[in-house]
Design a protein around this motif. Sequence first.
Motif, PDB file in Angstrom:
ATOM      1  N   PHE A  35      -3.671  11.194  13.230  1.00  0.00           N
ATOM      2  CA  PHE A  35      -2.841  12.089  12.457  1.00  0.00           C
ATOM      3  C   PHE A  35      -3.800  13.099  11.597  1.00  0.00           C
ATOM      4  CE2 PHE A  35       0.397   8.894  12.905  1.00  0.00           C
ATOM      5  CZ  PHE A  35       1.190   9.377  13.585  1.00  0.00           C
ATOM      6  N   LYS A  36      -3.235  14.302  11.688  1.00  0.00           N
ATOM      7  CA  LYS A  36      -3.692  15.240  10.749  1.00  0.00           C
ATOM      8  C   LYS A  36      -2.707  16.008  10.019  1.00  0.00           C
ATOM      9  CE  LYS A  36      -6.807  19.608  10.773  1.00  0.00           C
ATOM     10  NZ  LYS A  36      -7.555  20.312  11.808  1.00  0.00           N
ATOM     11  N   LYS A  37      -2.854  16.418   8.691  1.00  0.00           N
ATOM     12  CA  LYS A  37      -1.898  17.223   7.946  1.00  0.00           C
ATOM     13  C   LYS A  37      -2.042  18.664   8.303  1.00  0.00           C
ATOM     14  CE  LYS A  37      -2.167  17.776   3.655  1.00  0.00           C
ATOM     15  NZ  LYS A  37      -2.018  19.405   3.967  1.00  0.00           N
TER      16      LYS A  37
ATOM     17  N   SER B 274     -10.149  16.682   3.832  1.00  0.00           N
ATOM     18  CA  SER B 274     -11.457  16.188   3.317  1.00  0.00           C
ATOM     19  C   SER B 274     -11.667  14.650   3.647  1.00  0.00           C
ATOM     20  CB  SER B 274     -11.276  16.166   1.508  1.00  0.00           C
ATOM     21  OG  SER B 274     -10.096  15.285   1.120  1.00  0.00           O
ATOM     22  N   GLY B 275     -11.006  14.142   4.668  1.00  0.00           N
ATOM     23  CA  GLY B 275     -11.215  12.655   4.850  1.00  0.00           C
ATOM     24  C   GLY B 275      -9.787  12.186   5.432  1.00  0.00           C
ATOM     25  N   TYR B 276      -9.783  11.074   5.959  1.00  0.00           N
ATOM     26  CA  TYR B 276      -8.600  10.160   6.401  1.00  0.00           C
ATOM     27  C   TYR B 276      -8.246   9.317   5.347  1.00  0.00           C
ATOM     28  CZ  TYR B 276      -8.718  11.613  11.281  1.00  0.00           C
ATOM     29  OH  TYR B 276      -8.797  12.244  12.337  1.00  0.00           O
ATOM     30  N   VAL B 277      -6.847   9.510   4.880  1.00  0.00           N
ATOM     31  CA  VAL B 277      -6.656   8.720   3.845  1.00  0.00           C
ATOM     32  C   VAL B 277      -4.987   8.302   4.020  1.00  0.00           C
ATOM     33  CG1 VAL B 277      -7.969   9.960   1.706  1.00  0.00           C
ATOM     34  CG2 VAL B 277      -5.492  10.742   2.386  1.00  0.00           C
ATOM     35  N   ASN B 278      -4.503   7.585   3.299  1.00  0.00           N
ATOM     36  CA  ASN B 278      -3.104   6.961   3.564  1.00  0.00           C
ATOM     37  C   ASN B 278      -2.126   8.053   3.496  1.00  0.00           C
ATOM     38  OD1 ASN B 278      -0.926   5.142   3.626  1.00  0.00           O
ATOM     39  ND2 ASN B 278      -0.854   4.785   1.216  1.00  0.00           N
ATOM     40  N   ILE B 279      -1.300   7.946   4.460  1.00  0.00           N
ATOM     41  CA  ILE B 279      -0.153   8.772   4.430  1.00  0.00           C
ATOM     42  C   ILE B 279       1.014   7.948   3.447  1.00  0.00           C
ATOM     43  CG2 ILE B 279       1.714   9.728   5.886  1.00  0.00           C
ATOM     44  CD1 ILE B 279      -0.050   9.576   8.266  1.00  0.00           C
ATOM     45  N   LEU B 280       1.115   8.499   2.235  1.00  0.00           N
ATOM     46  CA  LEU B 280       2.047   8.011   1.355  1.00  0.00           C
ATOM     47  C   LEU B 280       3.559   8.095   1.783  1.00  0.00           C
ATOM     48  CD1 LEU B 280       2.384   6.640  -1.647  1.00  0.00           C
ATOM     49  CD2 LEU B 280       2.693   9.294  -2.520  1.00  0.00           C
ATOM     50  N   VAL B 281       4.101   7.127   2.008  1.00  0.00           N
ATOM     51  CA  VAL B 281       5.311   7.010   2.312  1.00  0.00           C
ATOM     52  C   VAL B 281       6.082   5.768   1.443  1.00  0.00           C
ATOM     53  CG1 VAL B 281       7.327   6.627   3.826  1.00  0.00           C
ATOM     54  CG2 VAL B 281       5.337   7.755   4.600  1.00  0.00           C
ATOM     55  N   THR B 282       7.012   6.128   0.266  1.00  0.00           N
ATOM     56  CA  THR B 282       6.981   5.008  -0.642  1.00  0.00           C
ATOM     57  C   THR B 282       8.281   4.128   0.234  1.00  0.00           C
ATOM     58  OG1 THR B 282       9.048   6.162  -1.739  1.00  0.00           O
ATOM     59  CG2 THR B 282       6.654   6.796  -2.289  1.00  0.00           C
TER      60      THR B 282
ATOM     61  N   TYR C  83       0.825  -1.078   0.033  1.00  0.00           N
ATOM     62  CA  TYR C  83       0.004   0.091  -0.011  1.00  0.00           C
ATOM     63  C   TYR C  83       0.707   1.318   0.016  1.00  0.00           C
ATOM     64  CZ  TYR C  83      -3.634  -3.472   1.295  1.00  0.00           C
ATOM     65  OH  TYR C  83      -4.427  -4.459   1.252  1.00  0.00           O
ATOM     66  N   ALA C  84       2.190   1.056  -0.065  1.00  0.00           N
ATOM     67  CA  ALA C  84       3.147   2.562  -0.041  1.00  0.00           C
ATOM     68  C   ALA C  84       2.635   3.122   1.247  1.00  0.00           C
ATOM     69  CB  ALA C  84       2.863   3.193  -1.178  1.00  0.00           C
ATOM     70  N   GLY C  85       2.803   2.538   2.356  1.00  0.00           N
ATOM     71  CA  GLY C  85       2.217   3.310   3.641  1.00  0.00           C
ATOM     72  C   GLY C  85       3.081   3.049   4.758  1.00  0.00           C
ATOM     73  N   VAL C  86       2.593   3.057   5.989  1.00  0.00           N
ATOM     74  CA  VAL C  86       3.363   2.744   7.113  1.00  0.00           C
ATOM     75  C   VAL C  86       2.193   1.942   8.006  1.00  0.00           C
ATOM     76  CG1 VAL C  86       4.299   3.842   9.297  1.00  0.00           C
ATOM     77  CG2 VAL C  86       4.289   5.038   7.147  1.00  0.00           C
ATOM     78  N   LYS C  87       2.880   0.645   8.535  1.00  0.00           N
ATOM     79  CA  LYS C  87       1.893   0.100   9.206  1.00  0.00           C
ATOM     80  C   LYS C  87       2.974  -0.193  10.591  1.00  0.00           C
ATOM     81  CE  LYS C  87       4.111  -4.573   7.626  1.00  0.00           C
ATOM     82  NZ  LYS C  87       3.838  -5.976   7.022  1.00  0.00           N
ATOM     83  N   VAL C  88       2.208  -0.411  11.877  1.00  0.00           N
ATOM     84  CA  VAL C  88       2.623  -0.058  13.094  1.00  0.00           C
ATOM     85  C   VAL C  88       2.434  -1.525  13.974  1.00  0.00           C
ATOM     86  CG1 VAL C  88       2.651   1.256  15.248  1.00  0.00           C
ATOM     87  CG2 VAL C  88       1.997   2.367  12.957  1.00  0.00           C
ATOM     88  N   TYR C  89       3.502  -1.719  14.500  1.00  0.00           N
ATOM     89  CA  TYR C  89       3.360  -2.840  15.608  1.00  0.00           C
ATOM     90  C   TYR C  89       3.638  -2.189  17.122  1.00  0.00           C
ATOM     91  CZ  TYR C  89       4.155  -6.123  11.862  1.00  0.00           C
ATOM     92  OH  TYR C  89       4.156  -6.954  10.746  1.00  0.00           O
ATOM     93  N   LYS C  90       2.798  -2.399  18.047  1.00  0.00           N
ATOM     94  CA  LYS C  90       2.951  -1.972  19.449  1.00  0.00           C
ATOM     95  C   LYS C  90       3.579  -2.973  20.282  1.00  0.00           C
ATOM     96  CE  LYS C  90      -0.062  -1.180  23.385  1.00  0.00           C
ATOM     97  NZ  LYS C  90      -1.024  -1.206  23.903  1.00  0.00           N
ATOM     98  N   ASN C  91       4.360  -2.401  20.929  1.00  0.00           N
ATOM     99  CA  ASN C  91       5.316  -3.425  21.723  1.00  0.00           C
ATOM    100  C   ASN C  91       4.788  -3.365  23.169  1.00  0.00           C
ATOM    101  OD1 ASN C  91       7.566  -4.476  23.300  1.00  0.00           O
ATOM    102  ND2 ASN C  91       9.023  -3.108  22.529  1.00  0.00           N
ATOM    103  N   ASN C  92       4.217  -4.746  23.449  1.00  0.00           N
ATOM    104  CA  ASN C  92       3.578  -5.000  24.474  1.00  0.00           C
ATOM    105  C   ASN C  92       4.584  -5.277  25.992  1.00  0.00           C
ATOM    106  OD1 ASN C  92       0.971  -4.454  23.640  1.00  0.00           O
ATOM    107  ND2 ASN C  92       1.035  -6.520  22.698  1.00  0.00           N
ATOM    108  N   GLY C  93       5.925  -5.428  25.360  1.00  0.00           N
ATOM    109  CA  GLY C  93       6.989  -5.787  26.413  1.00  0.00           C
ATOM    110  C   GLY C  93       7.289  -7.312  25.931  1.00  0.00           C
ATOM    111  N   PRO C  94       8.508  -7.635  26.577  1.00  0.00           N
ATOM    112  CA  PRO C  94       8.928  -9.064  26.466  1.00  0.00           C
ATOM    113  C   PRO C  94       8.117 -10.163  26.698  1.00  0.00           C
ATOM    114  CG  PRO C  94      10.704  -7.652  27.008  1.00  0.00           C
ATOM    115  CD  PRO C  94       9.482  -6.753  27.204  1.00  0.00           C
TER     116      PRO C  94
END
Length: 764
Positions: free
Chosen positions: A217-219, A162-170, A132-143
Amino acid sequence: MKNKHISVFIFLLFLQISAFAQYDLPFGFEIFSNTPVSDSMGNPKINPWAGGLNACQFGEVDLDNDGIKDFVVFDRNGNRTLTYKNTGIPNEMNYQFNAEMAGLLPRFDDWVIFADYNMDGLNDIFTYSKRYAGVKVYKNNGPGNNQFELVVFPYLKSDYGSGYVNILVTYADYPAIYDIDKDGDLDLLTFWGLGSFVEFHQNQSMEKYGNADSLDFKKVENCWGRFAESEESNVIYMDTCFDRSTTGLVQPQKMLTGDRHTGSTFMIFDENGDGLDDLLLGDVDYSSPALLINGGNPDEAFMISHTFIFPEYNEPIDLLSFPVMTYIDLNNDNIRDLIVSTFDPSLVKSKNIDNIWYYENMGADNQPNFELQQKNLFQEEMLDFGAGSVPAFFDHNGDGLMDIVVGNFGYFDSAYYGPGIFLNCNYRSQLALLENVGNAVNPAFQLIDRNYVNLPGYFSQEDPLYAACPTFGDLDGDGDIDMLVGNAKGSLHAFENIAPAGSPADFVLKEYDFQGIDAGYYSAPQLFDLDNDDLADLVIGKRNGTISFYKNTGSANAPTFTFTTDSLGKVNVRNPNLSVYGYCAPHFYKDVNGEIYLFAGSEFGEIYFYSGINENLDGEFKLVMKNYQWIDEGLRSAVAIGNLNNDGYPDMIVGNYSGGLSYFDGTTAPPAGFTEHLSSDIFFVYPNPAGNSLSIRTHGSNNYESLTILILDISGKEAMRMKNFQLKKNVDISELRKGIYLIKIFDPSKSKHQTTATLKFIKN
């Protein structure tokens, strides 16, 4: 967290029948890192078989639950992750390589950033969402169980008005994930997708909820810092902003052209101690990042000056191509240091040796004073031959012990800018000699020569040699072993061994373009008696993924290689879904019973395994397994197989595009008929390979209140059983031994013996 946690991939909603493959493998291999290696002076290498490093990024996260952040190295060439335990000794850089900890991390593509978004003291993971040319996130719950939980997928979104859309990061951009507005939550900077200006995506977590645990997030700015980067070069324009509401330039110093910025890396830090965030900006195709000084205020960044000489008080960064910078405490003194490596996604546009620079910070965290300490951080302790390592066994000194000769695509040599200001790099292909200085049962290797045979001396700058691939055999019937070298052009070059009997091999070029053979680009030859007539034939792997066969129709004293087919055994290791190329690197192996097998390296690292070769050279070989024992050591795998310790089991050395080698000790073969799950449209497991914890999740919205989970080893023996298992829980597999396991999942609401799904995972 106010946002809904997305802990599963949402792809398919329908149940389909699971698919399985059964394997009958004649050989077993286990990763083995203890075979000693020393340099030419006899100094031992600490971590020789780690596999090399090319284009790296760095992070820190506690993986072993000792309260000390460990070190992670991610090489985007092959998406390889290496993990190092931090001993935590104050004021010391003391790390111990620990491959098992890598199994605790998710798999990454192209880039990764470790940052604590919810301010709980644990670094979370932001990484590229490839599809998707974007960013995914993993939360660290601790070891422990479920340490890294996928909470944002398929991509981070931002309110663009105009709405929430993908933050483009290639894949070619490395964003800044940092508390830009100093309000206690993490914001994001990235270049606008259609231009050279930086977008500021402000995290609204503190504003909306009063805490940092959301990613909302908001631009808020189109051109953070009021600067722009040229579309055609690394030129920086100051005090300029593109106003999209009027489609014009506000206070421009120069009109910008083009419509796409093609790659940048961000590092935010306070360079001069004034409390304002400055920017170190790397640019594609260039070796020196730009330091931009912030002359604005805490509420609004405004870049007022820049330089490409940094640090100007020490040796400035000059690292082709496309440097990526990481500000991180490497020596445990609570002051962040600077690490620089290359980021270019291209495999042929970067320095690939001495390309991890470490600057120690002799100043303060908010006013650094960087002093260059070394240019080969972590590389100095491993075998690293630039790019594209190709191993071959050869007893170079006749002592009865197998040595290793390593070809490579090449070491970075020089660079120039061609038409359109595009970077072009030249590489120098060489052979390296690893002499076996151990004994018949305990091999040990010494890196005697990185320029064995002096290949570059035989080729000019106008006619360079790339992708040297060696193979050995007697080409003139004089009783000693000669050498053929394949290359990127597809031809072969023959080297005669002119050493006196009983002396170490001494090779000289005998025939350029040997017998006029041109099999195709990236020839990967092997001399091997394929038809059992006691004459070495010639097989050649090629870039298109197939193998050419040249039968020896001459004699032992005067071999003549006659073209027979350009599609031997109908072998093709190309993955048509990912590439038009395959980079086949064949290695035929004959066991003690005379049975011939084929291990074929490939572009994406799989080791294709074929049987059914004897008496079937005109037919189609049997593809037994697409990726032997799921071994994956990185791009463009190449293997050499031989019994190095006389234990009756063949051992395997694997090369990759990162330029390193991995050692696999031969062991008993997996039991006949063990299965691998090929696909599941309901369940998946991660991480895989796994360390001490394993997560089982569903694709889509399938809800299962209670399941029965059965874990089997590859012999079919039950290792674990869990009833009333809930998917939100995780599986503690710390007591399992290393190896390959199957997970059988049963839904009690269905037939008692009906398997809902079967999955495969590897315990590191």
